[in-house]
Scaffold this motif. Structure first.
Motif: not given
Length: 458
Positions: A140-146
Motif C-alpha cells: 500500500i502506497h499513500c500519496h497525499f496532496e494528490h
C-alpha cells in the motif's frame, strides 16, 4: 508538461502470480478500508488523497461530525482486525435521551431486549487508525496532496494536481476505485458514460456544528446516549467525545437560520427552544460558533451502475451519499467494502464481479438513502409523539416474545446485516400485520359491545 509514474504489479508469492494494480481515490474511512482489503488480497494499491495527511496536519478540513458505529461498520472493521481497537476508545450510546422545551429529559433505549448499542467514534481518530494499518502493508502506497484532475477510465489513466509540483503527475492502474465522497471526481467521469443513471437531491435543511465542552474534566450530560432536542421542523443532536465534550449539530431549515441575524436574536432563540443546552454550550461560545460560518448543505445521491467494465468502481458516499440522520453513511460505505470483498473472493472475472456488486448493492443503497430521509422526520418530530412511544413499546414487546419473527426497523438497520431493502420490506409487512390486528380488535370489540348492548335491552 506532465511527469509520468509507472508502477509495477505485485507478485503475490514470487511465482508469477501477478495481481492487479489498484488506484483508490480518497484516503477517508471507506478508501483506507478498501485499500486494506485489496492489499490483503495481494494487489498493489496506490491510495491518493487531495488533502494532506490528517495524522500530521495541524488543521483538518471537512466535516467533523461524530460517527455512530453500528453492526455493519463493526463487521467490516473486524474483517481487517481493527474492531477491538476501535471499540476500546469508543463511547457506547444505549439509546436516545430526548430533551423537551422545558429542559426535561426522557430516555428511549435502542434495544432494551438484547442491550445492543451504537458507538460514538471520532472521524479523525478512526481515519488515523485505518491509515496506520495501511502503513503496515508494503503493497500500500499513500500519496497525499494528490488531487485527481483527469481520468481516462477506459484506459486506466489518471492525472493528479500536486501543489508541490509545477506539473501534473500521471499514473495508471488496472482498476480505479473512487472513494472520494459526495462530490466524487471519479463519479463525474462515470456520469459521462452511456447508461449511467444519476440523481441528487438537496434538502432544505442546513446544519451547523457547535460544542458542549467538558467541565472540570467531566461530561456535562450523561455520556451514554445520543441526545436529541426535537422541535417539529428542526432539531439539535449531541454525541459524546473521548475528551468529555459533546459534538453538537444544529439542523434547521435555511429560512430559520436566516431569521437569526444578531447576537440577541440567537440567545433569545436558544432560550426559547434549547433552554437547558444554552448554559452547557455557553453564551459566548455559542455566538462565536454560530456566526463564524454559514450553515452547510446536505444532499442525497443515488446512481447506478457503480462500475465501468473492469476498469472503474465507486464506493461509499461517491456511490450513495445520504443525509446523516440514520447514522448509516459510514456503516453503509464500510458494508460496500465487505460485500465487494466477498464477491472478489469468488475469483470471478473482474468485469463479472463488479457487475455483480452493482446488482447486489444498488437497491439497498437506494433504500438506506430513503431511510435516512425518513429518520430525520422521526428524530425532529415523531420521537416526542405518543404514537411513536406506543409503537416503540409494541415493537419491543413483540421482539422480546418473538425475536426471530419480529425485528423492529431500527434494530434491523443498526444491529444486523439484513439488507437495507429487506429492512424496509420487513417494516411494511409489520405495518400491514398491525393494521389488520387493530382492525380485527376493533371489529371484535364492536361485536362484543353490540352483543352486550342487545342483551341488556332484550
Amino acid at each position: 508538461m506532465s511527469q509520468s509514474i509507472k508502477y509495477s504489479h505485485f507478485d503475490v508469492n514470487g511465482a508469477g502470480d501477478v495481481r492487479r494494480n489498484v488506484a483508490i481515490i480518497g484516503a477517508g474511512l471507506v478508501g483506507s478500508l478498501a485499500a486494506l482489503n485489496f492489499a490483503r488480497m495481494g494487489n498493489e494499491v496506490h491510495l491518493y488523497e487531495y488533502r494532506e495527511d490528517i495524522r500530521t496536519a495541524q488543521l483538518v478540513q471537512g466535516r467533523s461530525i461524530n460517527l455512530a458505529l453500528s453492526q455493519r461498520g463493526r463487521k467490516a472493521l473486524a474483517a481487517v482486525g481493527l474492531e477491538e481497537k476501535v471499540l476500546a476508545t469508543a463511547i457506547p450510546m444505549r439509546g436516545r435521551m430526548l430533551h423537551n422545551v422545558r429542559g426535561r429529559t426522557s430516555i428511549v433505549l435502542y434495544d432494551p431486549c438484547t442491550k445492543q448499542c451504537l458507538y460514538s467514534v471520532g472521524r479523525k481518530q478512526l481515519n488515523e487508525l485505518l491509515l496506520n494499518a495501511c502503513d503496515e502493508f508494503a503493497n500500500i502506497h499513500c500519496h497525499f496532496e494528490h488531487k485527481l484532475a483527469m481520468a481516462n477510465i477506459s484506459e486506466g489513466q489518471m492525472q493528479f494536481k500536486v501543489p508541490k509540483e509545477q506539473q501534473l503527475i500521471s499514473a495508471s492502474a488496472d482498476l480505479i476505485v473512487g472513494c472520494d465522497g459526495a462530490f466524487s471526481t471519479l463519479r463525474q467521469h462515470l456520469v459521462r458514460t452511456p447508461g449511467f443513471n444519476y440523481s441528487q437531491e438537496y434538502i432544505n435543511t442546513g446544519y451547523l456544528e457547535l460544542c458542549i465542552p467538558a467541565k472540570a474534566g467531566e461530561f456535562q450530560m450523561p455520556p451514554n446516549y445520543l441526545h436529541i432536542w426535537p422541535r417539529d421542523s428542526f432539531m439539535m443532536i449531541a454525541l459524546p467525545n473521548q475528551d468529555k465534550s459533546f459534538t453538537v449539530t444544529l439542523s434547521m431549515p435555511f429560512e430559520v437560520f436566516e431569521r437569526i441575524k444578531t447576537h440577541q436574536e440567537l440567545l433569545d432563540f436558544f432560550r426559547k427552544h434549547y433552554v437547558d443546552a444554552l448554559p452547557l454550550i455557553g453564551e459566548e461560545q455559542l455566538i462565536k460558533d454560530f456566526f463564524k460560518t454559514r450553515p452547510q448543505h446536505l444532499m442525497s445521491v443515488k446512481c447506478k451502475p457503480y462500475h465501468f467494465g473492469d476498469k472503474a468502481l465507486i464506493l461509499g458516499d461517491a456511490a450513495h451519499s445520504m443525509v446523516p440522520y440514520y447514522g448509516q453513511g459510514m456503516n453503509a460505505g464500510m458494508e460496500d467494502v465487505t460485500l465487494l470483498t466477498s464477491i472478489l473472493n469468488q475469483q470471478l472475472p473482474l468485469d463479472e464481479a463488479l457487475a455483480q456488486f452493482t446488482e447486489s448493492r444498488w437497491k439497498d443503497a437506494f433504500a438506506i438513502c430513503d431511510l435516512a430521509m425518513y429518520n430525520y422526520v422521526e428524530m425532529r418530530d415523531l420521537t416526542k409523539r405518543l404514537s411513536f412511544r406506543c409503537r416503540k413499546f409494541l415493537d419491543t414487546t413483540l421482539f422480546r416474545l418473538f425475536p426471530r419473527f419480529w425485528v423492529p426497523l431500527y434494530n434491523s438497520v443498526s444491529f444486523s446485516s439484513m439488507p437495507y431493502s429487506q429492512c424496509i420490506a420487513n417494516r411494511q409487512w409489520q405495518d400491514k400485520f398491525l393494521n389488520k390486528a387493530l382492525g380485527f380488535s376493533l371489529l371484535t370489540s364492536f361485536l362484543i359491545g353490540g352483543a352486550i348492548y342487545a342483551r341488556r335491552f332484550r
